[in-house]
Scaffold this motif. Structure first.
Motif, mmCIF file in Angstrom:
data_model
loop_
_atom_site.group_PDB
_atom_site.id
_atom_site.type_symbol
_atom_site.label_atom_id
_atom_site.label_comp_id
_atom_site.label_asym_id
_atom_site.label_seq_id
_atom_site.Cartn_x
_atom_site.Cartn_y
_atom_site.Cartn_z
ATOM 1 N N ALA A 133 0.845 -1.199 0.000
ATOM 2 C CA ALA A 133 0.000 0.000 0.000
ATOM 3 C C ALA A 133 0.880 1.249 0.000
ATOM 4 O O ALA A 133 0.591 2.234 -0.697
ATOM 5 N N ALA A 134 1.967 1.216 0.773
ATOM 6 C CA ALA A 134 2.903 2.346 0.783
ATOM 7 C C ALA A 134 3.525 2.543 -0.594
ATOM 8 O O ALA A 134 3.703 3.679 -1.056
ATOM 9 N N GLY A 135 3.860 1.439 -1.269
ATOM 10 C CA GLY A 135 4.416 1.537 -2.618
ATOM 11 C C GLY A 135 3.447 2.211 -3.583
ATOM 12 O O GLY A 135 3.850 3.006 -4.440
ATOM 13 N N ALA A 136 2.150 1.902 -3.428
ATOM 14 C CA ALA A 136 1.148 2.537 -4.283
ATOM 15 C C ALA A 136 1.074 4.038 -4.012
ATOM 16 O O ALA A 136 1.023 4.855 -4.948
ATOM 17 N N HIS A 137 1.084 4.425 -2.730
ATOM 18 C CA HIS A 137 1.057 5.851 -2.392
ATOM 19 C C HIS A 137 2.317 6.560 -2.886
ATOM 20 O O HIS A 137 2.265 7.713 -3.347
ATOM 21 N N ARG A 138 3.454 5.894 -2.789
ATOM 22 C CA ARG A 138 4.704 6.500 -3.278
ATOM 23 C C ARG A 138 4.596 6.815 -4.764
ATOM 24 O O ARG A 138 4.962 7.912 -5.219
ATOM 25 N N LEU A 139 4.086 5.854 -5.553
ATOM 26 C CA LEU A 139 3.972 6.067 -6.994
ATOM 27 C C LEU A 139 2.932 7.130 -7.331
ATOM 28 O O LEU A 139 3.137 7.940 -8.243
ATOM 29 N N LEU A 140 1.812 7.126 -6.599
ATOM 30 C CA LEU A 140 0.808 8.165 -6.830
ATOM 31 C C LEU A 140 1.381 9.546 -6.517
ATOM 32 O O LEU A 140 1.051 10.536 -7.185
ATOM 33 N N GLY A 141 2.266 9.630 -5.515
ATOM 34 C CA GLY A 141 2.946 10.881 -5.222
ATOM 35 C C GLY A 141 3.838 11.321 -6.363
ATOM 36 O O GLY A 141 3.880 12.508 -6.730
ATOM 37 N N LEU A 142 4.556 10.370 -6.970
ATOM 38 C CA LEU A 142 5.409 10.702 -8.110
ATOM 39 C C LEU A 142 4.573 11.177 -9.294
ATOM 40 O O LEU A 142 4.946 12.122 -9.999
ATOM 41 N N LEU A 143 3.425 10.508 -9.514
ATOM 42 C CA LEU A 143 2.548 10.918 -10.604
ATOM 43 C C LEU A 143 1.993 12.320 -10.363
ATOM 44 O O LEU A 143 1.885 13.136 -11.288
ATOM 45 N N ALA A 144 1.635 12.604 -9.092
ATOM 46 C CA ALA A 144 1.121 13.931 -8.755
ATOM 47 C C ALA A 144 2.205 14.991 -8.962
ATOM 48 O O ALA A 144 1.940 16.080 -9.486
ATOM 49 N N GLU A 145 3.433 14.666 -8.581
ATOM 50 C CA GLU A 145 4.529 15.625 -8.759
ATOM 51 C C GLU A 145 4.795 15.865 -10.242
ATOM 52 O O GLU A 145 5.049 16.999 -10.662
ATOM 53 N N ASP A 146 4.720 14.787 -11.040
ATOM 54 C CA ASP A 146 4.886 14.950 -12.495
ATOM 55 C C ASP A 146 3.847 15.916 -13.061
ATOM 56 O O ASP A 146 4.121 16.649 -14.023
#
Length: 455
Positions: A359-372
């Motif tokens: 679940a943390a990995g999913a949030h990490r990637l969603l954070g990267l997508l949001a930053e992009d």
């Protein structure tokens, strides 16, 4: 309800069978015994000797075990066959059918007091529950199997210990998973029980939580010891699982070509054994290897193959874990909308109690997508959630990387003190690479010396 095998029940059973065959007590008894002896048995005042039991069973035309216990003839053999069929179904993909067959064996074994079959049925039910992501149910099955095997040597309990540890690992309880496995390894060593299969099972299992905790040196040591045990192992499925686990340590060391070769060995063994669940996990890890080498199309193909294979088994928890890897590949390929949709669906389905690290990995990637996309507020929200999940799980390697991302965000947005606090947190988890907070690693087993003349 458990069958009563006392003299009273035996007497009633003997009388029922005699009446059903139209025999008198004298006809049943002769020529070796008397009618009075049969009367004594039927009244429950005595137990028959082995010789008398065989005589009576022959006269009644039944199996001695059936006469003694009331069990149908050859029941144990039929249940062992059902158990083997259930294990085959679990290996080749029909988890629901496997679970029904394991449950059937358990029900008959409990009713007929076939205690030797109950642990194997419970272990099978635990593995089925693991595949379905039902961690509490899986843990209960493994714990019950371990209790039933409490008076057996530790090697007989190794599979139950490993199963219980895996449930804690998947629930994000990394330290406790390591504790269970390390304790069992140490106990085997202390007792002088050099059982290659049991040790290989435990060492292969402990590599995963070590890697998730950032204890790469300890994972590498476990991998080396497991490889040294492999030639003495009798179970090829264990050896295949070993090669898959060792690949994780090779990837962490940047040795991707060696990792791919190790996975190829595992894949060959799984194909030969038709263990589709484990074969799917090989495709999964090969996808990860390709992603590390920036071969993104091959990574996507391998991960989708793994996902499709596990989806047919309804192995939802493992499928969700693959989705995290696949979403990262899609993001790196520029398919951000597809990646975000996959991760959002995943988070709707998976809870922190069923896989905090993923679940943390999913949030990490969603954070990267949001930053992009230039949405720093959304990125911060996702990374703070991920940080909380990883701190609770103790996943040091992932936590350090996340602290760097979050610290950089705070620094870019002018929050220097917050950035420093987060960087310090990350550095604290990277201060002692290759270690955990669990204390000393398990003592290495004493391996048998090679025969003279062998390389």
């Amino acid at each position: 309800m458990t069958e009563d095998h006392g003299p009273d029940e035996f007497g009633r059973r003997l009388q029922r069978l005699r009446h059903a065959r139209g025999l008198t007590q004298r006809a049943l008894a002769e020529p070796a015994y008397t009618a009075a002896y049969v009367s004594t048995l039927e009244a429950g005042r005595a137990r028959p000797s082995d010789a008398a039991l065989k005589h009576l069973a022959d006269r009644l035309g039944v199996d001695t075990d059936e006469l003694a216990t009331g069990r149908p003839a050859h029941l144990a053999a039929r249940l062992r066959l059902t158990l083997a069929e259930a294990q085959a179904e679990l290996a080749t993909g029909d988890v629901e059918l496997a679970a029904r067959r394991f449950a059937e064996v358990l029900e008959h074994a409990e009713r007929e007091e076939l205690t030797g079959l109950r642990p194997a049925a419970l272990l099978g039910l635990g593995e089925c529950a693991l595949e379905a992501g039902r961690l509490d149910r899986a843990r209960a099955h493994f714990e019950q199997a371990e209790r039933l095997l409490a008076d057996q040597p530790l090697p007989a309990r190794a599979a139950a210990v490993r199963g219980r540890a895996v449930t804690h690992l998947l629930a994000g309880e990394l330290r406790y998973s390591c504790y269970l496995l390390e304790t069992a390894i140490d106990q085997l060593g202390a007792a002088g029980l050099h059982d290659p299969d049991a040790l290989l099972l435990l060492y292969s299992a402990v590599i995963g939580p070590y890697m998730d905790m950032g204890a790469h040196a300890r994972a590498a040591q476990a991998a080396e010891l497991a490889l040294a045990l492999a030639p003495d192992a009798t179970d090829p499925a264990l050896v295949a699982h070993l090669h898959r686990s060792v690949a994780r340590t090779l990837i962490a060391e940047g040795r991707t070509a060696e990792a791919d070769r190790s996975l190829a060995k595992a894949q060959e063994l799984y194909q030969r054994l038709r263990l589709t669940g484990d074969l799917a996990k090989c495709h999964w890890m090969r996808g990860y290897v390709h992603a590390q080498a920036d071969d993104l199309p091959s990574a996507e193909a391998e991960l989708r193959t793994a996902r499709a294979m596990l989806a047919t088994r309804r192995a939802e928890l493992f499928t969700h874990q693959i989705d995290v890897e696949l979403a990262d590949v899609l993001r790196r390929m520029g398919r951000r909308t597809e990646a975000a949709g996959l991760l959002t669906t995943l988070l709707d389905a998976i809870g922190s109690e069923r896989g905090a690290v993923h679940a943390a990995g999913a949030h990490r990637l969603l954070g990267l997508l949001a930053e992009d996309a230039g949405d720093s507020a959304a990125a911060e929200e996702h990374w703070v959630r991920a940080l909380s999940l990883l701190e609770r799980a103790g996943a040091a390697g992932d936590l350090a990387d996340l602290c760097r991302l979050l610290g950089d965000l705070y620094r870019r947005t002018g929050r220097t003190e917050l950035a420093l606090d987060v960087y310090r947190t990350g550095l604290g988890h990277r201060a002692a690479p290759g270690t955990t907070t669990l204390g000393p690693a398990p003592a290495a087993p004493v391996l048998p010396a090679p025969l003279a003349g062998t390389p």
